[in-house]
Design a protein around this motif. Structure first.
Motif: not given
Length: 231
Positions: A120-132
């Motif tokens: 829901r927070d697209l500002a951290v979407l790139g970080d989430i992709l990297n994290t998983v």
């Protein structure tokens, strides 16, 4: 027989003007589209592991997915935004011998666990992709952008669709040399978010994966029947 025929003629004579009046309509379809910035991303991430023993493959996959879920929760992803989408365990077969003498044998097992995830927070979407990926995910599918609360955008699209239909009806009436009467009926069809393109550039795993969210299109379609007014 003559009386019956006379009655039929009278009925036809009465019915014809009624049907003619009912057919004096203009039927048009209007379209409306609203472009808006998305505020929700949905994706599917998965873990695939191989092992000679079925239990080992399943355990390794389960452990990796558990680590991913725990990390996502730490990063602020709510439990309601994560759902197991698929779980499978399949044998891995050897290739048949070239001479055809040996039948394929089970040489291991492949386990897969897939998680549907909403961010829901697209500002951290790139970080989430990297994290998983760092935590063990090795499959990724179906990143799609949408709007969490599309009601206002759909209302605007419907209003545009009605204005479009009214304009079309006016043009048809003018071209035909008639006057536009009252609206007889309005019906809606369609109206759903359209697919949106996602752009992704290459990046080192040490950095957040760059993602361009762009815009999503929400559309509405209405059919309106206008009467043709008497001049």
């Amino acid at each position: 027989m003559r009386n019956i025929l006379g009655a039929v003629v009278i009925l036809l004579g009465v019915s014809s003007p009624v049907w003619a009046e009912a057919d004096r309509v203009i039927n048009v379809t209007g379209h409306g589209v609203v472009e808006t910035v998305p505020d929700l991303a949905t994706m599917s991430v998965g873990v695939t592991r191989e092992a000679r023993i079925a239990g080992d493959a399943l355990d390794a996959t389960s452990q990796a997915m558990q680590d991913i879920i725990r990390r996502l929760q730490t990063d602020g992803i709510d439990a309601r935004d994560m759902q197991t989408q698929g779980l499978s365990l399949q044998p891995k077969w050897s290739r048949p011998a070239s001479n055809g003498d040996a039948a394929p044998q089970i040489i291991g097992f492949i386990a897969r666990n897939t998680l549907s995830l909403r961010v829901r927070d697209l500002a951290v979407l790139g970080d989430i992709l990297n994290t998983v990926v760092e935590d063990g995910a090795n499959t990724f599918n179906g990143l799609q952008f949408s709007v969490a609360d599309p009601d206002a955008a759909f209302a605007a699209a419907r209003a545009d669709a009605v204005r479009d239909a009214v304009a079309k009806a006016g043009q048809l009436a003018e071209a035909a040399g008639v006057s536009l009467g009252e609206i007889q009926s309005i019906s809606e069809s369609g109206g759903r978010p359209q697919p949106v393109m996602m752009e992704m550039a290459s990046a080192r795993m040490a950095d957040a994966v760059p993602v361009a969210q762009g815009e999503v299109s929400l559309s509405a379609q209405v059919s309106i029947v206008f009467a043709i007014a008497d001049n």
